[in-house]
Design an enzyme around this catalytic site. Structure first.
Site, short mmCIF file in Angstrom:
data_model
loop_
_atom_site.label_atom_id
_atom_site.label_comp_id
_atom_site.label_asym_id
_atom_site.label_seq_id
_atom_site.Cartn_x
_atom_site.Cartn_y
_atom_site.Cartn_z
N GLU A 35 26.39 -19.61 -8.03
CA GLU A 35 24.99 -19.95 -7.34
C GLU A 35 23.75 -19.92 -8.17
OE1 GLU A 35 22.09 -20.42 -5.12
OE2 GLU A 35 24.05 -19.94 -3.88
N GLY A 41 21.25 -17.80 -0.09
CA GLY A 41 21.19 -19.14 0.35
C GLY A 41 19.93 -19.20 1.05
N THR A 42 19.73 -20.44 1.75
CA THR A 42 18.58 -20.66 2.50
C THR A 42 18.47 -19.87 3.71
OG1 THR A 42 18.94 -23.18 2.14
CG2 THR A 42 17.86 -22.58 4.23
N LYS A 52 11.63 -15.15 10.58
CA LYS A 52 11.63 -14.06 11.59
C LYS A 52 10.75 -13.03 11.49
CE LYS A 52 14.62 -16.78 13.48
NZ LYS A 52 14.52 -17.83 12.31
N GLY A 184 9.67 -31.83 16.84
CA GLY A 184 9.38 -30.84 17.78
C GLY A 184 10.71 -30.22 18.23
N GLY A 185 11.57 -29.74 17.24
CA GLY A 185 12.74 -29.20 17.33
C GLY A 185 12.46 -27.67 17.17
N TYR A 186 13.55 -26.85 17.04
CA TYR A 186 13.51 -25.47 16.91
C TYR A 186 12.66 -24.74 15.70
CZ TYR A 186 17.19 -24.93 13.66
OH TYR A 186 18.10 -25.04 12.42
N ALA A 320 24.17 -20.11 10.49
CA ALA A 320 24.79 -19.29 9.59
C ALA A 320 25.68 -18.76 9.83
CB ALA A 320 23.30 -18.18 9.17
N HIS A 444 20.75 0.41 33.15
CA HIS A 444 19.63 0.18 33.90
C HIS A 444 18.47 1.01 33.08
CE1 HIS A 444 16.52 -0.81 36.79
NE2 HIS A 444 16.20 0.75 37.18
#
Length: 465
Positions: A35, A41-42, A52, A184-186, A320, A444
């Site tokens: 590596e 990695g990315t 996130k 305009g993708g994710y 991933a 619930h």
């Protein structure tokens, strides 16, 4: 020049590569992993995890700002908040660093030798690695290429200066006043919405007629509503053409053919990712390709005996968890186990607000494959837990065969639905039928009840709608 030999050489320590190496080490395979960057990695370093973290920070800031503006219904009052993005990024980097150390520790525990540097193929069994201490030659019986992908660049908007990729966006020291997002993708919408919540004026430029084009219109409708609430301008059928002379605006060709200038401090280009196949000496081994990607079979074998490829370098979906599943399988094959890989249940998640989850087939795909289908649709507006989280927008949808009720696909949009992905994937992997999901007791109050209710709806007797 140093030389070492091993049974398995893994090139790239991203999610696919490090999982492959760890599993091989667990099985007693003499394994070396190469590596050039940090382990993970990315995904770990400049993708899934840091994005996130930034999205979470943006959500928290936006919640407080909303309450401070007197708009919250919960009876909470606070002073107007401020955001120090430098501290936010430092917190994000701390998480990444801990996970880097964790991956390195797991590799060591599995007795995998790690070589830091850039690998170049000499032939199908030999690579040369440029390390800080010089060149090292590694000979292996089997090789796994897990080199991943990098952000795709537009020739008229090269990265540099105000033009940034997702990598630079995750390391900004301050929130831009005006952010233009190309694509305009994710990735574009995840980051665009996060920066809008942090106070940026965001505009999205998308050449297609709608954003998130890989998802059906019903699924994306709540996201479009939220884009409007956040004040994000969405320019559809529009094409970015380059920067203005002063570099302070994005030149855009609108859907009607007219040209416009979109003022921007930063231009975030998110038009996809491309496989990292250059610089590895792949021309020395002459692998069969499918466009820009390495061609593989259902066991990740390439066209050369003893060489495998996994993850983003092998094509879509660039996820991933797909790479991880491939890596685990290849390690077991190299160890002499009989293994196959079933691709039917690879969940995909879009961490927009609200989140999107898909697993298996969409309604249109299911109809094309199976003919007559049943669809169960349950809105979160009828789910108590969603209401208490102020997350009523969205729904769970199940697609099944009409004749035997075999579940073919599951989709959801809503606050926190990413955590339902495991249940969706498990249902598909186990070959569940509508009756299996409907007959499983769901706790619930949880949003997971929407999954059960969607199955009941498809069977014709939903209880809460």
């Amino acid at each position: 020049m140093k030389e070492i030999s091993c049974k398995l050489l893994v090139i790239g320590a991203g999610p696919g590569g490090y999982v492959c190496a760890i599993r091989a080490g667990q099985l007693g395979v003499d394994t070396v992993i190469v590596e050039f960057g940090k382990p993970g990695g990315t995904c770990l370093n400049v993708g899934c995890i840091p994005s996130k973290a930034l999205i979470h920070a943006a959500e928290e800031f936006e919640k407080i700002a909303h309450i401070a503006g007197g708009k919250g219904p919960l009876g909470i009052a606070v002073a107007p908040p401020t955001l120090d993005l430098t501290k936010t990024v430092a917190w994000k980097d701390g998480i990444v660093s801990r996970l880097n150390s964790g991956v390195a520790g797991l590799l060591k525990k599995a007795k995998v030798k790690t070589v830091q540097g850039w690998a170049t193929f000499r032939d199908g069994k030999t690579v040369e690695v440029e390390t800080e201490t010089g060149s090292q030659v590694i000979r292996a019986e089997a090789v796994v290429i897990a080199s991943g992908s990098v952000p795709a660049e537009l020739p008229f908007l090269p990265f540099g200066g105000p033009v940034i990729s997702s990598t630079e966006a995750l390391a900004l020291s301050e929130v831009p006043d005006k952010l233009a997002v190309v694509g305009g993708g994710y990735i574009g919408l995840e980051l665009g919405m996060a920066f809008a919540k942090m106070g940026a004026k965001v505009a999205v430029v998308e050449a297609l007629p709608r954003v998130l084009a890989q998802y059906d219109a019903e699924l994306t409708r709540p996201v479009l509503k939220r884009l409007g609430e956040l004040g994000i301008e969405v320019m559809l059928g529009a094409k970015a053409k380059g920067l203005s002379t002063k570099g302070d605006a994005l030149l855009v060709e609108m859907a009607d053919g007219k040209n416009a200038k979109l003022a921007a401090d930063r231009v975030l280009v998110t038009v996809g990712r491309k496989p990292l196949t250059e610089g590895w000496g792949l021309e020395q081994i002459d692998l069969d390709m499918v466009g820009r990607f390495i061609r593989i079979d259902d066991q990740c074998r390439t066209s050369m005996r003893g060489i495998y490829a996994i993850g983003d370098v092998t094509g879509e979906p660039m996820l991933a968890h797909r790479a991880m599943a491939q890596g685990e399988m290849v390690a077991e094959i190299v160890a002499g186990h009989k293994r196959g890989w079933d691709k039917r249940a690879i969940p995909a998640i879009c961490f927009t607000d609200p989140e999107l989850v898909t697993a298996g087939l969409s309604p249109d795909e299911a109809k094309a494959l199976a003919g007559e289908i049943k669809i169960g649709h349950f809105p979160f507006a009828a789910n108590g837990r969603a209401m208490t989280r102020q997350g009523e927008d969205g729904f769970v949808r199940i697609v099944a065969r009409a004749d035997n009720h075999l579940v073919l696909g599951i989709q959801a949009v809503g606050q926190g639905v990413s955590e339902l992905a495991a249940a969706f994937g498990l249902a598909l992997e186990m070959g569940a039928r509508l009756e299996d999901i409907a007959g499983t007791i769901h706790a619930h109050p949880t949003q997971g009840e929407g999954f059960q209710e969607a199955a009941l709806k498809a069977l014709g007797h939903a209880l809460h709608v």
